[in-house]
Design a protein around this motif. Structure first.
Motif, PDB file in Angstrom:
ATOM      1  N   HIS A   1      35.077  42.862  36.789  1.00 39.94           N
ATOM      2  CA  HIS A   1      35.116  43.101  38.333  1.00 39.94           C
ATOM      3  C   HIS A   1      35.018  43.207  39.649  1.00 39.94           C
ATOM      4  CE1 HIS A   1      38.675  41.091  41.179  1.00 39.94           C
ATOM      5  NE2 HIS A   1      38.940  42.041  41.644  1.00 39.94           N
TER       6      HIS A   1
ATOM      7  N   HIS B   1      33.215  41.202  43.975  1.00 39.67           N
ATOM      8  CA  HIS B   1      32.688  40.812  45.141  1.00 39.67           C
ATOM      9  C   HIS B   1      32.448  40.900  45.625  1.00 39.67           C
ATOM     10  CE1 HIS B   1      37.251  40.448  45.238  1.00 39.67           C
ATOM     11  NE2 HIS B   1      37.796  41.836  44.579  1.00 39.67           N
TER      12      HIS B   1
ATOM     13  N   HIS C   1      44.126  39.646  41.266  1.00 36.34           N
ATOM     14  CA  HIS C   1      44.409  40.863  41.588  1.00 36.34           C
ATOM     15  C   HIS C   1      46.057  41.075  41.432  1.00 36.34           C
ATOM     16  CE1 HIS C   1      41.648  40.270  44.614  1.00 36.34           C
ATOM     17  NE2 HIS C   1      40.516  41.406  44.075  1.00 36.34           N
TER      18      HIS C   1
ATOM     19  N   ASP D   1      35.004  46.128  42.054  1.00 38.58           N
ATOM     20  CA  ASP D   1      35.965  45.721  43.198  1.00 38.58           C
ATOM     21  C   ASP D   1      35.164  45.555  44.404  1.00 38.58           C
ATOM     22  OD1 ASP D   1      38.582  44.517  43.914  1.00 38.58           O
ATOM     23  OD2 ASP D   1      39.569  46.703  45.401  1.00 38.58           O
TER      24      ASP D   1
HETATM   25 ZN   LIG Z   1      38.728  42.125  43.855  1.00 46.21          ZN
END
Ligand SMILES: [Zn+2]
Length: 430
Positions: free
Chosen positions: A67, A69, A219, A305
């Motif tokens: 995961h 970003h 999420h 994240d």
């Molecule tokens: Zn996230």
């Protein structure tokens, strides 16, 4: 063309068997690996075959991030937000939703190139990314894919669709996802979180995931606000709502965080077989709480994240936090660290075959054996040991030097785009 690894100490990432060997690494998607008793002679090799001397080095499977970003890459060192956030909802409003609204395709390209390069430096050859840029939705995913392909890493991408910026942006997110997946790219249908996703969007997202035989990536219960708002608006808890919408019947789905769940919700996740991504550093940074993932599902993998691209660092953080939350052992943290490969296999993903490797220059003060490897994994091996990285049979980095892109050029481009982004953020009043 073939890539040969000479005099390697090879560690099987699943059995921990260690063998001194030479290896032939096949090039291409889902290529294999063969063990050689001796190196082929000059006459036996093709003109463009390459040999990497691995004497004294540890060779094993490369890493993946469950995961990420990449859109947050240019946030590092940015000016303070216009208001200091006092809770998670304000962190989103005053930091991340402010930033992502200012992104354009050029900034996205710079973010993706820099993040992909950091991944390689940390031995990561597979990224599962969750992207947001509400005012540059169209072609955002293909821009990221092109940047990742240029650096040479494998990817599963998605656009995080939501209702937070209105119907127009929502429909653009659905269209971008549909077009990206229809063009043959691998990825997910991304959603932000239950509290920003209306019933109509949830229905459309599940249908789109079915259409492309994939799952959702969203999420879930990162902060109590997700449960509170979902209950207020839809009269259900987050996982119950997802189940009713058919999202749990999509086994390729990834639910990130899953911190604030009831026992019934945990059971629903466990029984569905969907996957969970754990991101403890981000959770501590946002002060949203922690949970025991052992109480949810064995299908847990690790992510960052977007905080960084160093999965060895994430594994160590999750191990230390896991001491108090779930009494985690060496074996379980290592399993979660590499679960992204089990996920890739379950997904039927292209690009995570045996020809994805790291060559570690690991200067251990004690012997490394099959019996004690996990101790070295938790307390010894870190990203500074990553010397050479091979993705789909091609060396992306050799002895710390990135081969596929010019590192200074990428960083120069990223800094230029960072300035542009910060200027735009300061001119945009919230
Ligand atoms: Zn996230």
């Amino acid at each position: 063309m073939a890539l040969y690894l000479k005099d390697a100490t090879f560690l099987d990432w699943q059995t921990f068997e260690i063998r001194k060997t030479c290896l032939a690494v096949e090039m291409g998607v889902n290529g294999g690996l063969s063990f050689l008793e001796r190196m082929p002679t000059h006459e036996q090799r093709a003109p463009h075959d390459r040999i990497l001397d691995c004497a004294g080095k540890l060779v094993t499977k490369s890493f993946g991030c469950g995961h990420h970003h990449i859109y947050s890459t240019l946030a590092r060192g940015m000016p303070a937000p216009q208001k200091t956030p006092v809770n998670f909802a304000e962190i989103l409003k005053y930091i991340w939703w402010h930033l992502d609204k200012c992104l354009d395709l050029e900034m996205i390209e710079a973010s993706a190139l820099a993040s992909a390069m950091y991944c390689v430096k940390n031995g990561v050859t597979l990224i599962i990314d969750h992207h947001a840029s509400p005012f540059a939705v169209n072609e955002s995913l293909s821009t990221i894919a092109r940047a990742f392909d240029r650096v040479g890493i494998s990817h599963l991408l998605c656009y995080e669709i939501s209702d937070r910026d209105g119907e127009g942006v929502r429909e653009e997110g659905l269209a971008e996802t549909d077009a990206f997946l229809a063009s043959g790219h691998q990825g997910h249908v991304g959603l932000h979180a239950s509290f920003t996703v209306g019933d109509e969007l949830l229905r459309k997202a599940v249908a789109l995931a079915h259409k492309h035989a994939t799952g959702l990536h969203m999420h879930v219960a990162e902060d109590p606000v997700d449960q509170e708002e979902t209950q207020k608006r839809y009269g259900q808890r987050v996982i119950e709502r997802l189940q009713q919408a058919g999202a749990l019947a999509l086994p390729k789905s990834i639910l990130s965080h899953c911190i604030h769940l009831s026992e019934r919700e945990k059971k629903l996740i466990r029984e569905s077989g969907v996957w969970v991504a754990q991101n403890v550093e981000s959770n501590q940074n946002n002060n949203v709480g922690l949970t025991s993932y052992a109480s949810i599902t064995g299908n847990t993998m690790l992510g960052t994240d977007g905080m960084h691209s160093d999965m060895l660092r994430s594994a160590k953080a999750a191990f230390l936090v896991g001491q108090s939350t779930e009494g985690i052992g060496f074996d379980e943290i290592y399993r979660r660290f590499h679960n992204v490969h089990q996920y890739a296999r379950a997904f039927g993903m292209r690009g995570d075959g045996d020809n994805n490797l790291v060559i570690l220059n690991y200067d251990a003060p004690t012997d490394v054996t099959a019996d004690n490897f996990l101790g070295h994994f938790v307390y010894g091996i870190d990203s500074r040991h990553v010397a050479t990285v091979i993705s789909q049979g091609t060396a992306l980095m050799e002895d710390g030097k990135i081969l596929t892109v010019d590192e200074n050029e990428v960083l120069g481009f990223a800094r230029e785009m960072g300035k542009k982004l910060w200027g735009k953020m300061q001119r945009t009043k919230l």
